[in-house]
Design a protein around this motif. Sequence first.
Motif, PDB file in Angstrom:
ATOM      1  N   ILE A 198       0.837  -1.201   0.000  1.00 45.26           N
ATOM      2  CA  ILE A 198       0.000   0.000   0.000  1.00 45.26           C
ATOM      3  C   ILE A 198       0.871   1.248   0.000  1.00 45.26           C
ATOM      4  O   ILE A 198       0.621   2.208  -0.737  1.00 45.26           O
ATOM      5  CB  ILE A 198      -0.937  -0.017   1.225  1.00 45.26           C
ATOM      6  N   TRP A 199       1.896   1.242   0.825  1.00 45.01           N
ATOM      7  CA  TRP A 199       2.802   2.392   0.879  1.00 45.01           C
ATOM      8  C   TRP A 199       3.480   2.617  -0.471  1.00 45.01           C
ATOM      9  O   TRP A 199       3.519   3.736  -0.978  1.00 45.01           O
ATOM     10  CB  TRP A 199       3.842   2.180   1.971  1.00 45.01           C
ATOM     11  N   ASP A 200       4.002   1.561  -1.062  1.00 49.37           N
ATOM     12  CA  ASP A 200       4.708   1.690  -2.336  1.00 49.37           C
ATOM     13  C   ASP A 200       3.804   2.225  -3.442  1.00 49.37           C
ATOM     14  O   ASP A 200       4.238   3.000  -4.299  1.00 49.37           O
ATOM     15  CB  ASP A 200       5.293   0.338  -2.757  1.00 49.37           C
ATOM     16  N   CYS A 201       2.545   1.819  -3.420  1.00 51.23           N
ATOM     17  CA  CYS A 201       1.620   2.233  -4.480  1.00 51.23           C
ATOM     18  C   CYS A 201       1.091   3.651  -4.277  1.00 51.23           C
ATOM     19  O   CYS A 201       0.808   4.343  -5.255  1.00 51.23           O
ATOM     20  CB  CYS A 201       0.443   1.261  -4.556  1.00 51.23           C
ATOM     21  N   LEU A 202       0.949   4.084  -3.025  1.00 48.22           N
ATOM     22  CA  LEU A 202       0.287   5.355  -2.763  1.00 48.22           C
ATOM     23  C   LEU A 202       1.228   6.502  -2.429  1.00 48.22           C
ATOM     24  O   LEU A 202       0.825   7.661  -2.527  1.00 48.22           O
ATOM     25  CB  LEU A 202      -0.706   5.184  -1.604  1.00 48.22           C
ATOM     26  N   VAL A 203       2.455   6.201  -2.041  1.00 52.06           N
ATOM     27  CA  VAL A 203       3.320   7.276  -1.556  1.00 52.06           C
ATOM     28  C   VAL A 203       3.629   8.297  -2.642  1.00 52.06           C
ATOM     29  O   VAL A 203       3.646   9.509  -2.380  1.00 52.06           O
ATOM     30  CB  VAL A 203       4.629   6.703  -0.960  1.00 52.06           C
ATOM     31  N   GLY A 204       3.844   7.844  -3.875  1.00 51.64           N
ATOM     32  CA  GLY A 204       4.170   8.790  -4.934  1.00 51.64           C
ATOM     33  C   GLY A 204       3.024   9.716  -5.270  1.00 51.64           C
ATOM     34  O   GLY A 204       3.243  10.871  -5.663  1.00 51.64           O
ATOM     35  N   GLU A 205       1.799   9.233  -5.111  1.00 53.32           N
ATOM     36  CA  GLU A 205       0.622  10.036  -5.450  1.00 53.32           C
ATOM     37  C   GLU A 205       0.154  10.904  -4.283  1.00 53.32           C
ATOM     38  O   GLU A 205      -0.246  12.055  -4.471  1.00 53.32           O
ATOM     39  CB  GLU A 205      -0.513   9.108  -5.883  1.00 53.32           C
ATOM     40  N   ASN A 206       0.203  10.355  -3.069  1.00 52.25           N
ATOM     41  CA  ASN A 206      -0.379  11.045  -1.925  1.00 52.25           C
ATOM     42  C   ASN A 206       0.642  11.765  -1.053  1.00 52.25           C
ATOM     43  O   ASN A 206       0.257  12.656  -0.286  1.00 52.25           O
ATOM     44  CB  ASN A 206      -1.155  10.045  -1.067  1.00 52.25           C
ATOM     45  N   MET A 207       1.901  11.365  -1.104  1.00 49.88           N
ATOM     46  CA  MET A 207       2.917  12.049  -0.322  1.00 49.88           C
ATOM     47  C   MET A 207       4.226  12.127  -1.107  1.00 49.88           C
ATOM     48  O   MET A 207       5.246  11.563  -0.706  1.00 49.88           O
ATOM     49  CB  MET A 207       3.141  11.343   1.021  1.00 49.88           C
ATOM     50  N   PRO A 208       4.207  12.824  -2.248  1.00 47.23           N
ATOM     51  CA  PRO A 208       5.432  12.935  -3.051  1.00 47.23           C
ATOM     52  C   PRO A 208       6.468  13.797  -2.340  1.00 47.23           C
ATOM     53  O   PRO A 208       6.132  14.610  -1.466  1.00 47.23           O
ATOM     54  CB  PRO A 208       4.947  13.595  -4.339  1.00 47.23           C
ATOM     55  N   ASP A 255       2.400  20.925   6.922  1.00 48.66           N
ATOM     56  CA  ASP A 255       2.329  22.262   6.346  1.00 48.66           C
ATOM     57  C   ASP A 255       1.365  23.125   7.152  1.00 48.66           C
ATOM     58  O   ASP A 255       0.936  22.754   8.255  1.00 48.66           O
ATOM     59  CB  ASP A 255       1.934  22.196   4.868  1.00 48.66           C
ATOM     60  N   ALA A 256       0.977  24.261   6.619  1.00 47.93           N
ATOM     61  CA  ALA A 256       0.176  25.236   7.362  1.00 47.93           C
ATOM     62  C   ALA A 256      -1.235  24.756   7.647  1.00 47.93           C
ATOM     63  O   ALA A 256      -1.908  25.296   8.533  1.00 47.93           O
ATOM     64  CB  ALA A 256       0.133  26.556   6.601  1.00 47.93           C
ATOM     65  N   ILE A 257      -1.720  23.750   6.929  1.00 48.43           N
ATOM     66  CA  ILE A 257      -3.071  23.230   7.154  1.00 48.43           C
ATOM     67  C   ILE A 257      -3.011  21.812   7.718  1.00 48.43           C
ATOM     68  O   ILE A 257      -3.925  21.019   7.524  1.00 48.43           O
ATOM     69  CB  ILE A 257      -3.923  23.294   5.874  1.00 48.43           C
ATOM     70  N   TYR A 258      -1.899  21.470   8.370  1.00 46.11           N
ATOM     71  CA  TYR A 258      -1.727  20.225   9.136  1.00 46.11           C
ATOM     72  C   TYR A 258      -1.601  18.980   8.267  1.00 46.11           C
ATOM     73  O   TYR A 258      -1.725  17.866   8.781  1.00 46.11           O
ATOM     74  CB  TYR A 258      -2.881  20.015  10.125  1.00 46.11           C
ATOM     75  N   CYS A 259      -1.339  19.107   6.986  1.00 50.62           N
ATOM     76  CA  CYS A 259      -1.152  17.935   6.135  1.00 50.62           C
ATOM     77  C   CYS A 259       0.277  17.431   6.242  1.00 50.62           C
ATOM     78  O   CYS A 259       1.227  18.227   6.216  1.00 50.62           O
ATOM     79  CB  CYS A 259      -1.473  18.270   4.672  1.00 50.62           C
ATOM     80  N   PHE A 260       0.448  16.101   6.352  1.00 48.47           N
ATOM     81  CA  PHE A 260       1.781  15.521   6.397  1.00 48.47           C
ATOM     82  C   PHE A 260       2.488  15.782   5.075  1.00 48.47           C
ATOM     83  O   PHE A 260       1.941  15.532   4.006  1.00 48.47           O
ATOM     84  CB  PHE A 260       1.704  14.007   6.622  1.00 48.47           C
ATOM     85  N   TRP A 315      15.487  11.486   5.042  1.00 48.67           N
ATOM     86  CA  TRP A 315      14.711  12.287   4.108  1.00 48.67           C
ATOM     87  C   TRP A 315      15.611  12.801   2.995  1.00 48.67           C
ATOM     88  O   TRP A 315      16.765  13.138   3.215  1.00 48.67           O
ATOM     89  CB  TRP A 315      14.065  13.462   4.821  1.00 48.67           C
ATOM     90  N   PRO A 316      15.129  12.882   1.789  1.00 49.93           N
ATOM     91  CA  PRO A 316      15.964  13.274   0.654  1.00 49.93           C
ATOM     92  C   PRO A 316      16.390  14.726   0.726  1.00 49.93           C
ATOM     93  O   PRO A 316      15.653  15.584   1.203  1.00 49.93           O
ATOM     94  CB  PRO A 316      15.052  13.038  -0.564  1.00 49.93           C
ATOM     95  N   ASP A 317      17.592  14.986   0.251  1.00 50.68           N
ATOM     96  CA  ASP A 317      18.140  16.339   0.227  1.00 50.68           C
ATOM     97  C   ASP A 317      17.740  17.005  -1.082  1.00 50.68           C
ATOM     98  O   ASP A 317      18.506  17.064  -2.034  1.00 50.68           O
ATOM     99  CB  ASP A 317      19.661  16.291   0.374  1.00 50.68           C
TER     100      ASP A 317
END
Length: 248
Positions: A132-142, A202-207, A229-231
């Motif tokens: 699930i993480w592998d499939c959704l991370v690029g779309e939901n938390m790039p 961020d400013a609206i509490y989204c990861f 975390w990536p530089d």
Amino acid sequence: MRPTLRKVVLIALLGRDQPRRKRRSVWVQRWLKSRKQAGEFHRLIQELRLFGEEFRSYFRLDRSQFDHLLQMVGARITRMDTNYRESISPVERLAFCLRFLATGDSYRTIGFSFRVGRSTVAGIVPSVAQAIWDCLVGENMPVPKEEDWRAITAEFLERWNFPNCLGSIDGKHVVIQAPPCSGSQFYNYKGTYSVVLLVVVDAIYCFRVVDVGAYGKGSDGVIFRNCLWPDTSGWHPGYSTICITPWG
């Protein structure tokens, strides 16, 4: 007594006190064989599909979301049948994982409900969660880009009157049972054992960035400094302050 003979005697004496593993008398327990007739997935969940609100309460996803997620991860979690047994279907594997995430029940409890072994659940849940993480991370938390950080900064200024801020950082201790031979690595200042979920919102509490799995003994600053975390442009792991101002 010669050295070789002493070793033989010692091995025999040590082996005498070791409990022998009981030989399995059956390949599959009798109550597990009725999984498709009496298991929770094949009975209750199929009924809940007729009642949208109850289905959502059970999985924390509605039917369309469940089916969409299955379509995305199904190929990754499918297993082949063998000559000895039929594999558990991908939709059932996804149900195990989502039920675990929705309730926090033990593997043993979920195993009894779905009529599968505890070790089966223990193998399925992490693998499905990873899929699930592998499939959704690029779309939901790039990984945020420079323009994303600039937009976040502008929103902090507009909403909170806080200039030059890329995000708010905090950690959450997730209580666990101390793993064997881990010493005090997971022991935290609250007097429990934990792993740490560290996030930037961020400013609206989204990861926006997540690091999970650090030892409970570490502070937020130490975990942030050591995270993977990536530089990216405008983002420099190693800062341990709440507000990061790479543009001055």
